[in-house]
Design a protein around this motif. Structure first.
Motif, PDB file in Angstrom:
ATOM      1  N   GLU A  65      -1.255   2.441   3.356  1.00  0.00           N
ATOM      2  CA  GLU A  65      -2.530   2.151   2.693  1.00  0.00           C
ATOM      3  C   GLU A  65      -3.055   3.364   1.936  1.00  0.00           C
ATOM      4  N   ALA A  66      -2.819   4.552   2.487  1.00  0.00           N
ATOM      5  CA  ALA A  66      -3.257   5.765   1.785  1.00  0.00           C
ATOM      6  C   ALA A  66      -2.504   5.928   0.465  1.00  0.00           C
ATOM      7  N   THR A  67      -1.218   5.607   0.473  1.00  0.00           N
ATOM      8  CA  THR A  67      -0.430   5.661  -0.762  1.00  0.00           C
ATOM      9  C   THR A  67      -0.976   4.680  -1.786  1.00  0.00           C
ATOM     10  N   ARG A  68      -1.213   3.453  -1.363  1.00  0.00           N
ATOM     11  CA  ARG A  68      -1.774   2.444  -2.274  1.00  0.00           C
ATOM     12  C   ARG A  68      -3.111   2.918  -2.848  1.00  0.00           C
ATOM     13  N   ALA A  69      -3.952   3.483  -1.983  1.00  0.00           N
ATOM     14  CA  ALA A  69      -5.278   3.915  -2.414  1.00  0.00           C
ATOM     15  C   ALA A  69      -5.192   5.038  -3.445  1.00  0.00           C
ATOM     16  N   VAL A  70      -4.309   5.999  -3.209  1.00  0.00           N
ATOM     17  CA  VAL A  70      -4.159   7.116  -4.146  1.00  0.00           C
ATOM     18  C   VAL A  70      -3.685   6.606  -5.498  1.00  0.00           C
ATOM     19  N   LEU A  71      -2.677   5.764  -5.496  1.00  0.00           N
ATOM     20  CA  LEU A  71      -2.113   5.288  -6.762  1.00  0.00           C
ATOM     21  C   LEU A  71      -3.073   4.366  -7.497  1.00  0.00           C
ATOM     22  N   ARG A  72      -3.924   3.692  -6.750  1.00  0.00           N
ATOM     23  CA  ARG A  72      -4.862   2.758  -7.372  1.00  0.00           C
ATOM     24  C   ARG A  72      -6.082   3.454  -7.953  1.00  0.00           C
ATOM     25  N   THR A  73      -6.492   4.565  -7.348  1.00  0.00           N
ATOM     26  CA  THR A  73      -7.792   5.136  -7.703  1.00  0.00           C
ATOM     27  C   THR A  73      -7.746   6.522  -8.338  1.00  0.00           C
ATOM     28  N   VAL A  74      -6.624   7.213  -8.236  1.00  0.00           N
ATOM     29  CA  VAL A  74      -6.545   8.588  -8.747  1.00  0.00           C
ATOM     30  C   VAL A  74      -5.829   8.604 -10.089  1.00  0.00           C
ATOM     31  N   GLU A  75      -6.452   9.190 -11.081  1.00  0.00           N
ATOM     32  CA  GLU A  75      -5.819   9.334 -12.387  1.00  0.00           C
ATOM     33  C   GLU A  75      -4.746  10.409 -12.310  1.00  0.00           C
ATOM     34  N   SER A  76      -3.597  10.138 -12.895  1.00  0.00           N
ATOM     35  CA  SER A  76      -2.444  11.050 -12.835  1.00  0.00           C
ATOM     36  C   SER A  76      -2.170  11.447 -11.380  1.00  0.00           C
TER      37      SER A  76
END
Length: 217
Positions: A65-76
């Motif tokens: 879930e942390a991976t999904r969250a980072v890729l969904r919300t963090v630019e670059s």
């Protein structure tokens, strides 16, 4: 510039060990630590690491879930390297499907840890291709519904490059196999990723396995 790394693991001893191994290298810098996936996004935004070494199992927010969250919300977003105890764990495969770029075993030797971080940071080849094949064979059946391969319209050469990517070959190795220049291979790889809507080589290879385009055996 050194490769910057954020360590995320709920075991302090694991973080200490990884930090000691990585900071012994002149080209790698550990810029921060977190004890749970819930703390990853603010730290990634603050520290802008190149690589996040992420434990797959954590109490509040796991590595998937942390991976999904980072890729969904963090630019670059940074590259994400899943840190795990067992390489055949379904959690590892789910983390790769969620967008992680590779994985690292906690029992790995120091040289293997350093190599994994450098390889993921470079993004040129698939980390542990044989293990990814085994994971795809075990957990990937039936997950290719609506797979991108059917609509990708890869050229014959792009399809050949994808098959070699799935075997874990680097761009230079693919160039040698196909007797073309490395820049030509890079162009083919970029085209494959774009047509599949894949973030990186790992995601493209998983799509190839799950669609049946490449046999995982």
């Amino acid at each position: 510039m050194p490769v910057t790394v954020l360590l995320v693991d709920d075991e302090p001893l694991v973080r200490t060990g990884l930090r000691a191994v990585l900071e012994a290298q002149p080209d790698i810098e550990v810029v921060g630590e977190a004890a749970d996936g819930a703390a990853v996004i603010p730290l990634v935004r603050q520290l802008r690491p190149d690589v996040v070494a992420m434990d797959v199992r954590m109490p509040l927010l796991d590595g998937i879930e942390a991976t999904r969250a980072v890729l969904r919300t963090v630019e670059s977003p940074p590259k994400i390297l899943v840190v795990t105890t067992f390489e055949d764990d379904e959690y590892v495969y789910e983390a790769l499907r969620a967008g992680a770029d590779g994985f690292l075993l906690k029992r790995a030797r120091p040289a293997e840890i350093v190599h994994a971080v450098r390889l993921v940071a470079e993004g040129e080849s698939l980390l542990f291709p044989a293990s990814v094949r085994r994971l795809a064979a075990r957990y990937g059946d039936g997950r290719g519904a609506g797979d991108p391969l059917s609509e990708a319209r890869l050229t014959d050469r792009e399809a050949e490059v994808l098959r070699l990517m799935a075997r874990g070959l680097t761009n230079a190795e693919i160039a040698g196999r196909l007797v073309v220049g490395t820049e030509t291979v890079k162009s083919h790889v970029s085209a494959v990723l774009a047509k599949l809507g894949a973030r990186d080589r790992t995601q493209a290879v998983i799509a190839a396995y799950e669609s049946g385009f490449v046999a995982p055996g």
